[in-house]
Design an enzyme around this catalytic site. Structure first.
Site, PDB file in Angstrom:
ATOM      1  CE1 TYR A 192      -4.476   0.745   0.005  1.00  0.00           C
ATOM      2  CE2 TYR A 192      -3.646   2.650   1.193  1.00  0.00           C
ATOM      3  CZ  TYR A 192      -4.652   2.035   0.491  1.00  0.00           C
ATOM      4  OH  TYR A 192      -5.820   2.691   0.262  1.00  0.00           O
ATOM      5  CE  LYS A 225      -6.995   6.378   0.741  1.00  0.00           C
ATOM      6  NZ  LYS A 225      -7.964   7.215  -0.011  1.00  0.00           N
TER       7      LYS A 225
HETATM    8  P1  NAD Z   1     -12.391   3.753  -8.079  1.00  0.00           P
HETATM    9  O1  NAD Z   1     -11.272   3.438  -9.011  1.00  0.00           O
HETATM   10  O2  NAD Z   1     -13.744   3.350  -8.503  1.00  0.00           O
HETATM   11  O3  NAD Z   1     -12.412   5.314  -7.718  1.00  0.00           O
HETATM   12  C1  NAD Z   1     -11.262   6.115  -7.682  1.00  0.00           C
HETATM   13  C2  NAD Z   1     -11.617   7.398  -8.368  1.00  0.00           C
HETATM   14  O4  NAD Z   1     -10.548   8.341  -8.299  1.00  0.00           O
HETATM   15  C3  NAD Z   1     -11.937   7.194  -9.856  1.00  0.00           C
HETATM   16  O5  NAD Z   1     -13.237   7.657 -10.150  1.00  0.00           O
HETATM   17  C4  NAD Z   1     -10.901   8.063 -10.550  1.00  0.00           C
HETATM   18  O6  NAD Z   1     -11.388   8.650 -11.739  1.00  0.00           O
HETATM   19  C5  NAD Z   1     -10.641   9.106  -9.478  1.00  0.00           C
HETATM   20  N1  NAD Z   1      -9.418   9.861  -9.746  1.00  0.00           N
HETATM   21  C6  NAD Z   1      -8.132   9.404  -9.827  1.00  0.00           C
HETATM   22  N2  NAD Z   1      -7.308  10.406 -10.196  1.00  0.00           N
HETATM   23  C7  NAD Z   1      -8.095  11.523 -10.351  1.00  0.00           C
HETATM   24  C8  NAD Z   1      -7.860  12.857 -10.760  1.00  0.00           C
HETATM   25  N3  NAD Z   1      -6.626  13.291 -11.107  1.00  0.00           N
HETATM   26  N4  NAD Z   1      -8.907  13.730 -10.809  1.00  0.00           N
HETATM   27  C9  NAD Z   1     -10.155  13.324 -10.487  1.00  0.00           C
HETATM   28  N5  NAD Z   1     -10.459  12.063 -10.121  1.00  0.00           N
HETATM   29  C10 NAD Z   1      -9.427  11.177 -10.064  1.00  0.00           C
HETATM   30  O7  NAD Z   1     -11.991   3.053  -6.685  1.00  0.00           O
HETATM   31  P2  NAD Z   1     -12.628   3.162  -5.229  1.00  0.00           P
HETATM   32  O8  NAD Z   1     -12.097   1.993  -4.507  1.00  0.00           O
HETATM   33  O9  NAD Z   1     -14.075   3.388  -5.311  1.00  0.00           O
HETATM   34  O10 NAD Z   1     -11.894   4.435  -4.620  1.00  0.00           O
HETATM   35  C11 NAD Z   1     -12.582   5.525  -4.047  1.00  0.00           C
HETATM   36  C12 NAD Z   1     -11.939   5.936  -2.740  1.00  0.00           C
HETATM   37  O11 NAD Z   1     -12.147   4.901  -1.779  1.00  0.00           O
HETATM   38  C13 NAD Z   1     -10.432   6.157  -2.805  1.00  0.00           C
HETATM   39  O12 NAD Z   1     -10.084   7.258  -2.000  1.00  0.00           O
HETATM   40  C14 NAD Z   1      -9.895   4.877  -2.206  1.00  0.00           C
HETATM   41  O13 NAD Z   1      -8.594   5.033  -1.665  1.00  0.00           O
HETATM   42  C15 NAD Z   1     -10.920   4.667  -1.111  1.00  0.00           C
HETATM   43  N6  NAD Z   1     -10.916   3.332  -0.525  1.00  0.00           N
HETATM   44  C16 NAD Z   1     -11.100   2.235  -1.300  1.00  0.00           C
HETATM   45  C17 NAD Z   1     -11.066   0.978  -0.723  1.00  0.00           C
HETATM   46  C18 NAD Z   1     -11.214  -0.256  -1.567  1.00  0.00           C
HETATM   47  O14 NAD Z   1     -10.808  -1.332  -1.134  1.00  0.00           O
HETATM   48  N7  NAD Z   1     -11.800  -0.164  -2.748  1.00  0.00           N
HETATM   49  C19 NAD Z   1     -10.874   0.843   0.666  1.00  0.00           C
HETATM   50  C20 NAD Z   1     -10.705   1.986   1.443  1.00  0.00           C
HETATM   51  C21 NAD Z   1     -10.730   3.233   0.829  1.00  0.00           C
END
Ligand code: NAD
Length: 257
Positions: A157, A164
């Site tokens: 990570y 984060k």
């Molecule tokens: P996802 O890939 O569906 O979403 C990530 C989003 O970030 C995408 O829509 C992407 O377009 C956007 N993004 C990246 N670079 C960008 C930029 N320059 N400008 C605008 N948008 C941008 O994946 P997700 O898992 O839904 O992630 C959403 C959030 O949840 C993130 O912050 C991720 O760290 C967090 N998260 C995810 C998990 C998991 O296991 N999926 C767990 C904990 C936290």
């Protein structure tokens, strides 16, 4: 029984890439609770996918917003100011790090890789909240998505854990600054969910099985559970909560061994 009612509220949801995105689960929960929705997408590549999902909520604006571009961020809030006047909810669900920075040795992180991850995954939260707060004349709720790697070591990570940690600090700092305007700022720390971004972390499938085995609930979470918690944090039901990191991880974070 009281249900969550967000009718009359306006919410901007960032971070939808496809139907698996946590942002989409949150949009669905806010939409079900009666909130008006607007969406942003990152670049032309994602425009069609976000537009076709947003069609489920007719009349929702769908706007370009790459958070590395100040002018695109400004244009989103100028549009919402013109069309809606006020905003009540901001969902920040954005993170990115380069593939090579999500595997191997953290100490090899390049300056550029560090800056990219921190800019997109943490600074963007501050920049979007600053702009959104100007439209939150009636108070509001700002929510971001974080992961427990901010506090503990999850191999691979790497720099995203650093991002984060910065993001979670920003939640507290912004909650302090915006509290007097009755704008609440919180985060959901989600357990692993198979999304586009998550699959970019080397060994992600192992994280899913580890979480399933060790979490008190003996399962992984469903995106819908993140959506429900988000609707709560954006509603008056959580009016006394700000600066908080709410774990939606089937209880994994409480475990020692
Ligand atoms: P996802 O890939 O569906 O979403 C990530 C989003 O970030 C995408 O829509 C992407 O377009 C956007 N993004 C990246 N670079 C960008 C930029 N320059 N400008 C605008 N948008 C941008 O994946 P997700 O898992 O839904 O992630 C959403 C959030 O949840 C993130 O912050 C991720 O760290 C967090 N998260 C995810 C998990 C998991 O296991 N999926 C767990 C904990 C936290």
């Amino acid at each position: 029984m009281r249900t969550i009612d967000l009718s009359g509220k306006s919410a901007l949801v960032t971070g939808v890439a496809n139907h698996r995105s946590l942002a989409w689960a949150i949009a669905e929960a806010l939409g079900e609770a009666g909130s008006r929705l607007a969406f942003t997408y990152q670049g032309e590549r994602l425009k069609e996918s976000v537009t076709s999902l947003a069609a489920k909520y007719p009349g929702s604006p769908v706007l370009p917003c790459d958070v590395t571009k100040d002018d695109e961020m400004d244009a989103v809030f100028a549009y919402l100011g013109r069309e809606w006047g006020k905003l009540h909810v901001l969902i920040h669900s954005i993170a990115f790090a380069r593939k090579e920075d999500l595997e191997g040795e953290f100490r090899r992180t390049s300056r550029e890789g560090w800056n990219t991850a921190l800019e997109i995954s943490a600074y963007s939260f501050v920049a979007l909240t600053h702009r959104a707060a100007r439209l939150m004349a009636d108070g509001g709720s700002v929510l971001t998505l974080t992961y427990q790697a901010s506090q503990r070591v999850f191999p691979n990570y790497n720099v995203m854990g650093t991002a984060k940690a910065a993001l979670e600090h920003a939640v507290r700092q912004l909650a302090f600054e915006l509290g007097p305007q009755n704008i609440r700022v919180n985060a959901i720390s989600a357990g692993p969910v198979s999304t586009l971004s998550a699959r970019g972390v080397s060994g992600f499938t192992g994280m899913l099985s580890e979480n399933r085995e060790r979490a008190p609930l003996k399962r992984n979470i469903e995106p819908r559970e993140v959506g429900d918690a988000a609707a709560f944090l954006c509603s008056p039901s959580s009016s006394g909560i700000t600066g908080h990191i709410l774990y939606v991880d089937a209880g994994y974070n409480i475990m020692g061994i």
